[in-house]
Design a protein around this motif. Sequence first.
Motif, PDB file in Angstrom:
ATOM      1  N   ILE A   2       0.652  -1.196   0.016  1.00 27.00           N
ATOM      2  CA  ILE A   2       0.052   0.065  -0.140  1.00 27.00           C
ATOM      3  C   ILE A   2       1.010   1.224   0.042  1.00 27.00           C
ATOM      4  O   ILE A   2       1.750   1.497   0.860  1.00 27.00           O
ATOM      5  CB  ILE A   2      -0.937   0.020   1.407  1.00 27.00           C
ATOM      6  CG1 ILE A   2      -1.617  -1.319   1.208  1.00 27.00           C
ATOM      7  CG2 ILE A   2      -1.436   1.447   1.283  1.00 27.00           C
ATOM      8  CD1 ILE A   2      -2.782  -1.456   2.660  1.00 27.00           C
ATOM      9  N   GLU A   3       0.764   2.104  -0.781  1.00 32.12           N
ATOM     10  CA  GLU A   3       1.313   3.461  -0.983  1.00 32.12           C
ATOM     11  C   GLU A   3       0.801   4.456  -0.160  1.00 32.12           C
ATOM     12  O   GLU A   3      -0.277   5.041  -0.551  1.00 32.12           O
ATOM     13  CB  GLU A   3       1.303   3.781  -2.392  1.00 32.12           C
ATOM     14  CG  GLU A   3       2.279   4.944  -2.630  1.00 32.12           C
ATOM     15  CD  GLU A   3       2.686   5.349  -4.148  1.00 32.12           C
ATOM     16  OE1 GLU A   3       2.687   6.648  -4.408  1.00 32.12           O
ATOM     17  OE2 GLU A   3       2.561   4.249  -4.798  1.00 32.12           O
ATOM     18  N   THR A   4       1.404   4.935   0.941  1.00 36.59           N
ATOM     19  CA  THR A   4       1.059   6.190   1.598  1.00 36.59           C
ATOM     20  C   THR A   4       1.927   7.345   1.214  1.00 36.59           C
ATOM     21  O   THR A   4       3.078   7.100   0.668  1.00 36.59           O
ATOM     22  CB  THR A   4       1.211   5.773   3.089  1.00 36.59           C
ATOM     23  OG1 THR A   4       2.518   5.688   3.312  1.00 36.59           O
ATOM     24  CG2 THR A   4       0.361   4.445   3.663  1.00 36.59           C
ATOM     25  N   VAL A  60      -3.727   7.411   1.883  1.00 36.50           N
ATOM     26  CA  VAL A  60      -3.735   6.793   1.025  1.00 36.50           C
ATOM     27  C   VAL A  60      -4.630   7.362  -0.006  1.00 36.50           C
ATOM     28  O   VAL A  60      -5.931   7.743   0.217  1.00 36.50           O
ATOM     29  CB  VAL A  60      -4.220   5.336   1.228  1.00 36.50           C
ATOM     30  CG1 VAL A  60      -4.334   4.662  -0.127  1.00 36.50           C
ATOM     31  CG2 VAL A  60      -3.223   4.632   2.309  1.00 36.50           C
ATOM     32  N   THR A  96     -10.895   5.001   7.337  1.00 41.51           N
ATOM     33  CA  THR A  96     -10.814   4.535   6.214  1.00 41.51           C
ATOM     34  C   THR A  96     -12.264   4.795   5.691  1.00 41.51           C
ATOM     35  O   THR A  96     -13.124   4.237   6.219  1.00 41.51           O
ATOM     36  CB  THR A  96     -10.493   3.164   6.109  1.00 41.51           C
ATOM     37  OG1 THR A  96      -9.021   2.927   6.379  1.00 41.51           O
ATOM     38  CG2 THR A  96     -10.459   2.541   4.585  1.00 41.51           C
ATOM     39  N   LEU A 105      -5.515  -0.263   4.858  1.00 40.37           N
ATOM     40  CA  LEU A 105      -5.232   1.202   4.432  1.00 40.37           C
ATOM     41  C   LEU A 105      -5.036   1.795   5.802  1.00 40.37           C
ATOM     42  O   LEU A 105      -4.142   2.708   5.977  1.00 40.37           O
ATOM     43  CB  LEU A 105      -6.234   1.769   3.627  1.00 40.37           C
ATOM     44  CG  LEU A 105      -6.856   1.183   2.423  1.00 40.37           C
ATOM     45  CD1 LEU A 105      -7.602   2.122   1.858  1.00 40.37           C
ATOM     46  CD2 LEU A 105      -5.537   0.910   1.462  1.00 40.37           C
ATOM     47  N   CYS A 109      -1.322   3.629   7.178  1.00 34.55           N
ATOM     48  CA  CYS A 109      -1.218   5.111   7.609  1.00 34.55           C
ATOM     49  C   CYS A 109      -0.769   5.201   8.929  1.00 34.55           C
ATOM     50  O   CYS A 109       0.155   6.004   9.240  1.00 34.55           O
ATOM     51  CB  CYS A 109      -2.743   5.674   7.223  1.00 34.55           C
ATOM     52  SG  CYS A 109      -3.368   6.206   5.799  1.00 34.55           S
TER      53      CYS A 109
END
Length: 156
Positions: A2-4, A60, A96, A105, A109
Amino acid sequence: MIETRRATAADATELVRLRAVMLGAMAGQPVEPGPWQEHSRALLRRRLAEAGPTMAAYVVDGADGLAACAVGAIDERLGGPANPSGRTGYVYNVVTDEAYRRRGLSRACMTALLDWFAGRGVSAVDLRATADGEPLYRALGFAPVAHPTLRLITGR
């Protein structure tokens, strides 16, 4: 994976929208719009733009806005044996958006936010947990404290 990313002042409106989602979930009903939203947006714009910031948000991105966030700030208190510097983190907003839940997610974070705290010498981090969020926070190492949290609300 997951890209934060670290939120910027430009994310303030979406962060406040997600805060309303979180507050509504906690209350069991939608949160009424009001002056709290503009105050929160202004505070986020100011604090997230500071040099040497003491507030950070990790997010995110979703298709039409932010999918998730974790917001926290550093408070300087008097030190003690367990926390000599007195630097204490507080996590305000972990949420979320409903369409993105159960994908990790919030964990992503929170992990980014905890890394940010650690990078600034913060060794104690506090938060308030909902029943839904408590398993995540315990898995990240949070534990109940010995003393109750009390609050006095004045001026209403």
